[in-house]
Write a protein that holds these residues in place. Structure first.
Motif, PDB file in Angstrom:
ATOM      1  N   GLU A  11     -16.648  -5.173  -0.611  1.00 19.24           N
ATOM      2  CA  GLU A  11     -16.309  -4.701   0.730  1.00 19.24           C
ATOM      3  C   GLU A  11     -15.289  -5.601   1.404  1.00 19.24           C
ATOM      4  O   GLU A  11     -14.338  -5.114   2.036  1.00 19.24           O
ATOM      5  N   SER A  12     -15.474  -6.913   1.293  1.00 18.61           N
ATOM      6  CA  SER A  12     -14.531  -7.830   1.939  1.00 18.61           C
ATOM      7  C   SER A  12     -13.157  -7.760   1.269  1.00 18.61           C
ATOM      8  O   SER A  12     -12.124  -7.853   1.930  1.00 18.61           O
ATOM      9  N   GLY A  13     -13.153  -7.569  -0.056  1.00 17.35           N
ATOM     10  CA  GLY A  13     -11.888  -7.450  -0.766  1.00 17.35           C
ATOM     11  C   GLY A  13     -11.136  -6.188  -0.374  1.00 17.35           C
ATOM     12  O   GLY A  13      -9.911  -6.205  -0.179  1.00 17.35           O
ATOM     13  N   CYS A  14     -11.853  -5.068  -0.238  1.00 14.06           N
ATOM     14  CA  CYS A  14     -11.216  -3.815   0.182  1.00 14.06           C
ATOM     15  C   CYS A  14     -10.668  -3.936   1.594  1.00 14.06           C
ATOM     16  O   CYS A  14      -9.562  -3.459   1.895  1.00 14.06           O
ATOM     17  N   ALA A  15     -11.439  -4.591   2.473  1.00 15.45           N
ATOM     18  CA  ALA A  15     -10.973  -4.781   3.845  1.00 15.45           C
ATOM     19  C   ALA A  15      -9.731  -5.670   3.877  1.00 15.45           C
ATOM     20  O   ALA A  15      -8.788  -5.409   4.637  1.00 15.45           O
ATOM     21  N   ALA A  16      -9.726  -6.717   3.040  1.00 14.25           N
ATOM     22  CA  ALA A  16      -8.562  -7.605   2.992  1.00 14.25           C
ATOM     23  C   ALA A  16      -7.336  -6.889   2.451  1.00 14.25           C
ATOM     24  O   ALA A  16      -6.209  -7.096   2.928  1.00 14.25           O
ATOM     25  N   ALA A  17      -7.549  -6.032   1.443  1.00 11.78           N
ATOM     26  CA  ALA A  17      -6.443  -5.267   0.869  1.00 11.78           C
ATOM     27  C   ALA A  17      -5.825  -4.350   1.916  1.00 11.78           C
ATOM     28  O   ALA A  17      -4.592  -4.244   2.030  1.00 11.78           O
ATOM     29  N   VAL A  18      -6.672  -3.666   2.685  1.00  4.55           N
ATOM     30  CA  VAL A  18      -6.174  -2.779   3.734  1.00  4.55           C
ATOM     31  C   VAL A  18      -5.438  -3.578   4.802  1.00  4.55           C
ATOM     32  O   VAL A  18      -4.373  -3.154   5.288  1.00  4.55           O
ATOM     33  N   ALA A  19      -5.962  -4.738   5.162  1.00  7.76           N
ATOM     34  CA  ALA A  19      -5.298  -5.574   6.167  1.00  7.76           C
ATOM     35  C   ALA A  19      -3.908  -5.996   5.699  1.00  7.76           C
ATOM     36  O   ALA A  19      -2.958  -6.027   6.494  1.00  7.76           O
ATOM     37  N   LEU A  20      -3.783  -6.309   4.417  1.00  8.68           N
ATOM     38  CA  LEU A  20      -2.470  -6.664   3.886  1.00  8.68           C
ATOM     39  C   LEU A  20      -1.519  -5.470   3.944  1.00  8.68           C
ATOM     40  O   LEU A  20      -0.350  -5.596   4.331  1.00  8.68           O
ATOM     41  N   GLU A  21      -2.005  -4.294   3.561  1.00  6.73           N
ATOM     42  CA  GLU A  21      -1.164  -3.097   3.614  1.00  6.73           C
ATOM     43  C   GLU A  21      -0.700  -2.812   5.044  1.00  6.73           C
ATOM     44  O   GLU A  21       0.455  -2.421   5.272  1.00  6.73           O
ATOM     45  N   ILE A  22      -1.585  -3.002   6.003  1.00 13.96           N
ATOM     46  CA  ILE A  22      -1.223  -2.784   7.401  1.00 13.96           C
ATOM     47  C   ILE A  22      -0.135  -3.752   7.834  1.00 13.96           C
ATOM     48  O   ILE A  22       0.827  -3.374   8.526  1.00 13.96           O
ATOM     49  N   ALA A  23      -0.256  -5.021   7.406  1.00 11.80           N
ATOM     50  CA  ALA A  23       0.765  -6.016   7.751  1.00 11.80           C
ATOM     51  C   ALA A  23       2.117  -5.645   7.161  1.00 11.80           C
ATOM     52  O   ALA A  23       3.164  -5.805   7.804  1.00 11.80           O
ATOM     53  N   VAL A  24       2.105  -5.129   5.924  1.00 19.02           N
ATOM     54  CA  VAL A  24       3.353  -4.705   5.282  1.00 19.02           C
ATOM     55  C   VAL A  24       3.947  -3.498   5.988  1.00 19.02           C
ATOM     56  O   VAL A  24       5.145  -3.454   6.299  1.00 19.02           O
ATOM     57  N   ALA A  25       3.111  -2.507   6.260  1.00 20.67           N
ATOM     58  CA  ALA A  25       3.596  -1.285   6.898  1.00 20.67           C
ATOM     59  C   ALA A  25       4.125  -1.549   8.300  1.00 20.67           C
ATOM     60  O   ALA A  25       5.077  -0.894   8.744  1.00 20.67           O
ATOM     61  N   LYS A  26       3.558  -2.500   8.992  1.00 19.67           N
ATOM     62  CA  LYS A  26       4.026  -2.833  10.340  1.00 19.67           C
ATOM     63  C   LYS A  26       5.494  -3.225  10.317  1.00 19.67           C
ATOM     64  O   LYS A  26       6.243  -2.952  11.263  1.00 19.67           O
ATOM     65  N   VAL A  27       5.932  -3.823   9.196  1.00 23.01           N
ATOM     66  CA  VAL A  27       7.320  -4.249   9.056  1.00 23.01           C
ATOM     67  C   VAL A  27       8.180  -3.138   8.448  1.00 23.01           C
ATOM     68  O   VAL A  27       9.295  -2.869   8.918  1.00 23.01           O
ATOM     69  N   ASP A  28       7.663  -2.494   7.401  1.00 23.43           N
ATOM     70  CA  ASP A  28       8.487  -1.578   6.602  1.00 23.43           C
ATOM     71  C   ASP A  28       8.387  -0.110   6.999  1.00 23.43           C
ATOM     72  O   ASP A  28       9.324   0.655   6.749  1.00 23.43           O
ATOM     73  N   CYS A  29       7.258   0.304   7.578  1.00 22.00           N
ATOM     74  CA  CYS A  29       7.074   1.722   7.951  1.00 22.00           C
ATOM     75  C   CYS A  29       5.925   1.799   8.954  1.00 22.00           C
ATOM     76  O   CYS A  29       4.790   2.139   8.586  1.00 22.00           O
ATOM     77  N   PRO A  30       6.192   1.504  10.223  1.00 17.58           N
ATOM     78  CA  PRO A  30       5.116   1.329  11.213  1.00 17.58           C
ATOM     79  C   PRO A  30       4.211   2.535  11.409  1.00 17.58           C
ATOM     80  O   PRO A  30       3.048   2.370  11.805  1.00 17.58           O
ATOM     81  N   ASP A  31       4.694   3.738  11.171  1.00 24.02           N
ATOM     82  CA  ASP A  31       3.876   4.926  11.439  1.00 24.02           C
ATOM     83  C   ASP A  31       3.122   5.416  10.207  1.00 24.02           C
ATOM     84  O   ASP A  31       2.497   6.481  10.236  1.00 24.02           O
ATOM     85  N   LEU A  32       3.174   4.656   9.122  1.00 24.10           N
ATOM     86  CA  LEU A  32       2.490   5.047   7.895  1.00 24.10           C
ATOM     87  C   LEU A  32       0.979   4.960   8.073  1.00 24.10           C
ATOM     88  O   LEU A  32       0.457   3.952   8.560  1.00 24.10           O
ATOM     89  N   VAL A  33       0.262   6.006   7.664  1.00 20.17           N
ATOM     90  CA  VAL A  33      -1.203   6.001   7.717  1.00 20.17           C
ATOM     91  C   VAL A  33      -1.739   5.502   6.374  1.00 20.17           C
ATOM     92  O   VAL A  33      -1.368   6.012   5.317  1.00 20.17           O
ATOM     93  N   LEU A  34      -2.594   4.517   6.432  1.00 15.27           N
ATOM     94  CA  LEU A  34      -3.153   3.899   5.230  1.00 15.27           C
ATOM     95  C   LEU A  34      -4.651   4.175   5.150  1.00 15.27           C
ATOM     96  O   LEU A  34      -5.285   4.591   6.118  1.00 15.27           O
ATOM     97  N   ALA A  35      -5.212   3.926   3.993  1.00 13.69           N
ATOM     98  CA  ALA A  35      -6.645   4.133   3.795  1.00 13.69           C
ATOM     99  C   ALA A  35      -7.445   3.148   4.641  1.00 13.69           C
ATOM    100  O   ALA A  35      -7.004   2.028   4.922  1.00 13.69           O
ATOM    101  N   THR A  36      -8.631   3.563   5.043  1.00  9.52           N
ATOM    102  CA  THR A  36      -9.596   2.650   5.634  1.00  9.52           C
ATOM    103  C   THR A  36     -10.233   1.851   4.495  1.00  9.52           C
ATOM    104  O   THR A  36     -10.078   2.199   3.313  1.00  9.52           O
ATOM    105  N   PRO A  37     -10.965   0.781   4.797  1.00  6.54           N
ATOM    106  CA  PRO A  37     -11.677   0.078   3.717  1.00  6.54           C
ATOM    107  C   PRO A  37     -12.610   0.989   2.916  1.00  6.54           C
ATOM    108  O   PRO A  37     -12.703   0.871   1.694  1.00  6.54           O
ATOM    109  N   VAL A  38     -13.292   1.915   3.603  1.00  3.55           N
ATOM    110  CA  VAL A  38     -14.145   2.874   2.897  1.00  3.55           C
ATOM    111  C   VAL A  38     -13.291   3.772   2.012  1.00  3.55           C
ATOM    112  O   VAL A  38     -13.631   4.062   0.856  1.00  3.55           O
ATOM    113  N   GLY A  39     -12.174   4.235   2.552  1.00  7.48           N
ATOM    114  CA  GLY A  39     -11.269   5.069   1.773  1.00  7.48           C
ATOM    115  C   GLY A  39     -10.705   4.336   0.572  1.00  7.48           C
ATOM    116  O   GLY A  39     -10.551   4.918  -0.514  1.00  7.48           O
TER     117      GLY A  39
END
Length: 329
Positions: A11-39
């Motif tokens: 669970e913590s790894g999935c949450a960390a992965a999503v947090a990293l994707e959000i940080a990347v998208a904030k720079v490269d594609c701010p309106d991109l919708v990413l998976a939740t940790p559950v997703g």
């Protein structure tokens, strides 16, 4: 750098992965919708049709998550290929993390006997330079669009639907929530395979291959992931022939978010505005069944002018452009 496989039970790894994707998208594609940790966990457990890919976490010497590598192993076609996406935290973009993740993917491809690498990237100068610098050749452009339901003009939807009804009088629409009825399953193979007529630009890929088993695997994967599947099917009134379909998936843990999964019309039933009928008809159904939906996202090849034309009539706007590359090993 340590690269480890991400487990769906972490669970913590999935949450960390999503947090990293959000940080990347904030720079490269701010309106991109990413998976939740559950997703994210469900993607790793079930995938699209019970052929889940793998994700690998890259941590530096201090244990900080600096990168994420996604790998997909085609099972039904293109079994010579391994597709990947690479995410590198904005604070660690000196090229070293990207280099190591690409090297890891190339080694994995060789280990499992895949001779073609596919790479999905953002349409940024940095990603283009990194991909081409490593011998990847751009083969296609995909565009992610969103439909803002609050801003949708329902009069336009109704007008599009009514106009399509006039041109398709010999067809009726059948609503299916969840799994297909057994009596429709075999005939839906050809309808689903009509997606192969959509443009793929210069990608070196085979046509998608479907079977009753694969259709059921898709339904099972979506159900286990908590996604509610709405399928609208066009059927000839006289012959009973299935002519086309469209599918929307509504997320279970984020029900305001929905995704366009597929829209296809069989070649011998085109020319009756069935695509517009299906798309507009689906929106009218969802307004009744899932009024909480705020956004629907779709992906198309940038060259798919016909479908994009319908989508733009329905208030879809661009979220971002993405590039598809391939490289022979």
């Amino acid at each position: 750098m340590e690269i480890t496989r991400l487990s769906p039970d972490d669970e913590s790894g999935c949450a960390a992965a999503v947090a990293l994707e959000i940080a990347v998208a904030k720079v490269d594609c701010p309106d991109l919708v990413l998976a939740t940790p559950v997703g994210k966990a469900n993607q790793l457990r079930y995938g699209w049709d019970l052929n889940p890919g793998r994700q690998h976490l890259a941590r530096d010497a201090d244990g900080n998550l600096v990168g994420l590598l996604g790998l997909h192993y085609p099972k039904y076609e293109n079994t010579d290929q391994l597709w990947m996406d690479v995410w590198v935290h904005p604070d660690h973009r000196d090229g070293d993390v990207w280099e190591q993740l690409i090297a890891f993917a190339e080694q994995e491809a060789q280990t499992v006997g895949r001779t073609m690498l596919g790479l999905n990237t953002f349409d940024t100068e940095r990603d283009i330079a990194l991909a081409t610098g490593h011998g990847f050749v751009q083969k296609a452009v995909e565009v992610n669009r969103k439909q803002d339901i609050a801003g949708l003009d329902w009069e336009v939807v109704q007008k599009l639907y009514d106009g399509a009804v006039e041109k398709s009088a010999e067809y009726e629409l059948v609503r299916v929530l969840g799994a297909l009825p057994e009596e429709m399953l075999e005939d839906m193979i050809a309808v689903t395979e009509s997606i192969n007529d959509a443009p793929t630009d210069d990608l070196e890929i085979e046509d998608d291959v479907y079977s009753t088993e694969r259709l059921r695997a898709y339904e099972e994967a979506q159900a286990k992931s908590g996604t509610r599947i709405y399928r609208l099917i066009a059927r000839n009134k006289e012959t009973g022939a299935l002519a086309g379909h469209t599918i929307i998936g509504v997320e279970g843990d984020r029900p305001e978010m929905a995704w366009q999964h597929d829209t296809a019309v069989s070649r011998d039933h085109r020319g009756h505005r069935l695509g517009a009928l299906l798309k507009a008809g689906m929106l009218l159904w969802l307004r009744e069944a899932e009024p909480q939906i705020a956004r629907i996202d779709t992906w198309n090849a940038e060259s798919n002018n016909h479908m994009i034309g319908i989508n733009e009539q329905l208030n879809y706007t661009i979220v971002g452009r993405f590039l598809d590359y391939q490289k022979k090993l």
